[in-house]
Design an enzyme around this catalytic site. Structure first.
Site, short mmCIF file in Angstrom:
data_model
loop_
_atom_site.label_atom_id
_atom_site.label_comp_id
_atom_site.label_asym_id
_atom_site.label_seq_id
_atom_site.Cartn_x
_atom_site.Cartn_y
_atom_site.Cartn_z
N ARG A 49 0.85 -1.18 0.00
CA ARG A 49 0.00 0.00 0.00
C ARG A 49 0.89 1.24 0.00
O ARG A 49 1.27 1.75 1.05
CB ARG A 49 -0.93 -0.04 1.21
CG ARG A 49 -2.16 -0.93 1.02
CD ARG A 49 -3.18 -0.30 0.08
NE ARG A 49 -3.61 0.98 0.60
CZ ARG A 49 -4.63 1.13 1.47
NH1 ARG A 49 -5.32 0.08 1.87
NH2 ARG A 49 -4.96 2.33 1.90
N ARG A 83 -4.10 3.67 -2.84
CA ARG A 83 -5.52 3.87 -2.58
C ARG A 83 -5.76 5.35 -2.34
O ARG A 83 -5.19 5.94 -1.42
CB ARG A 83 -5.94 3.03 -1.35
CG ARG A 83 -7.42 3.12 -1.02
CD ARG A 83 -8.30 2.49 -2.08
NE ARG A 83 -7.97 1.08 -2.28
CZ ARG A 83 -7.64 0.56 -3.45
NH1 ARG A 83 -7.57 1.32 -4.53
NH2 ARG A 83 -7.35 -0.72 -3.56
N GLU A 87 -11.29 6.84 -1.63
CA GLU A 87 -11.67 5.43 -1.56
C GLU A 87 -11.03 4.74 -0.35
O GLU A 87 -10.81 3.54 -0.36
CB GLU A 87 -11.32 4.72 -2.86
CG GLU A 87 -12.10 5.28 -4.05
CD GLU A 87 -12.40 4.26 -5.13
OE1 GLU A 87 -12.18 3.05 -4.91
OE2 GLU A 87 -12.88 4.67 -6.20
N HIS A 144 -14.10 1.14 -4.15
CA HIS A 144 -14.35 0.95 -2.72
C HIS A 144 -15.39 1.96 -2.24
O HIS A 144 -15.27 3.15 -2.53
CB HIS A 144 -13.07 1.12 -1.91
CG HIS A 144 -11.99 0.16 -2.32
ND1 HIS A 144 -11.30 0.28 -3.50
CD2 HIS A 144 -11.51 -0.95 -1.70
CE1 HIS A 144 -10.43 -0.72 -3.59
NE2 HIS A 144 -10.54 -1.47 -2.52
N LYS A 171 -12.36 -5.79 -8.89
CA LYS A 171 -12.45 -5.82 -7.42
C LYS A 171 -13.41 -4.76 -6.92
O LYS A 171 -13.38 -3.61 -7.36
CB LYS A 171 -11.06 -5.59 -6.81
CG LYS A 171 -11.07 -5.51 -5.28
CD LYS A 171 -9.75 -5.01 -4.73
CE LYS A 171 -9.83 -4.84 -3.22
NZ LYS A 171 -8.66 -4.12 -2.66
N SER A 232 -5.16 -3.08 6.66
CA SER A 232 -5.30 -1.97 5.73
C SER A 232 -6.75 -1.64 5.44
O SER A 232 -7.04 -0.69 4.72
CB SER A 232 -4.56 -2.28 4.42
OG SER A 232 -5.12 -3.41 3.79
N GLN A 236 -10.47 -7.13 8.22
CA GLN A 236 -9.47 -8.12 7.83
C GLN A 236 -9.16 -9.05 9.00
O GLN A 236 -9.14 -8.65 10.16
CB GLN A 236 -8.20 -7.43 7.35
CG GLN A 236 -8.37 -6.75 5.99
CD GLN A 236 -7.10 -6.03 5.54
OE1 GLN A 236 -6.14 -5.89 6.29
NE2 GLN A 236 -7.11 -5.54 4.31
#
Length: 253
Positions: A49, A83, A87, A144, A171, A232, A236
């Site tokens: 990231r 990112r 988002e 996202h 995605k 992230s 998760q």
């Protein structure tokens, strides 16, 4: 039915969902220090990231760090992601700076896959996709929504448009406000899996959506994001807890 995409030694879109873990270090030293514990956990893919990286807008430093990371990872596949703030990322960049960054990542020659956000200028997105494909870099196109879960038809349309724009893998990640929202995401995943010719990655975020990170093989998501250390995104699961569940849920035959 969705096909299979090869990323280094990894086949995405077949069998048990593969496991990705993020690196979110702010400095080169922090980034490289994260490699040993990640390799010990044996994920399938690492996501760098770069929006967390303090020198992300310095192309030369970004490329040098990326090349060091590539060497440290050995045969582990590497996805590089900036990112944007809108988002859920750490830094706001204008359109020009975003695509300059994508170009710098590709020129650096260190990544196996590049995240390209869908909701930018169409011509610029397609140009980056073409550049990535010229360099045999897999494009994971993404969207996202940290506020809500759109309707099933809208989710499928977004994934479909990513494939139309050249994505190797499409995605989408959304935030549920109710169990019904999680069901909406899973239904959209299943529909897209049946209608698209590219693999997809989907998730419902937060605690409410954790079940979506476990059920990819049933509904059609080819990758699940887990943690070794810092997360992230919300929801998760630690890789050493996620892998046994994915193995237990594996479809037989």
């Amino acid at each position: 039915m969705a096909g299979v995409v090869n990323c280094r030694q990894l086949a995405l879109g077949t069998g048990r969902p593969k496991i990705a873990v993020p690196i979110t270090g702010h400095t080169t030293a922090e980034i490289l220090a994260a490699v040993a514990p990640i390799k010990a956990a044996q994920p399938d893919l690492v996501e760098w990231r770069v929006d967390f990286y303090e020198d992300v807008t310095d192309a030369e430093k970004l490329q040098q760090t990326g090349q060091q990371l590539r060497a440290a990872l050995g045969n582990l596949a590497l996805l590089t992601t900036f990112r944007t703030h809108g988002e859920g990322g750490e830094l706001a960049l204008n359109e020009t700076a975003y695509f300059q960054l994508c170009h710098a990542i590709l020129v650096g020659g260190f990544t196996d896959a590049l995240d390209v956000e869908r909701y930018h200028d169409e011509a610029s997105v397609k140009q980056v996709v073409a550049q990535a494909h010229q360099q045999n870099v897999v494009v994971i196109m993404s969207n996202h929504d940290f506020a809500k879960t759109p309707a099933q038809a809208e989710l499928v349309q977004r994934l479909t448009s990513m494939v139309a724009w050249g994505a190797d893998i499409a995605k989408i990640a959304v935030m549920p406000q109710s169990p019904t929202d999680v069901l909406t995401l899973l239904a959209a995943t299943n529909e897209a899996r049946e209608t698209l010719n590219q693999p997809i990655i989907t998730m419902s975020m937060g605690d409410l959506g954790k079940v979506s990170r476990l059920a990819g093989e049933v509904f059609g998501s080819c990758l699940s994001f887990a943690t070794v250390g810092a997360a992230s995104a919300p929801g998760q699961i630690a890789v050493d807890r996620l892998r046994p569940v994915l193995d237990e849920l594996k479809l037989k035959g």
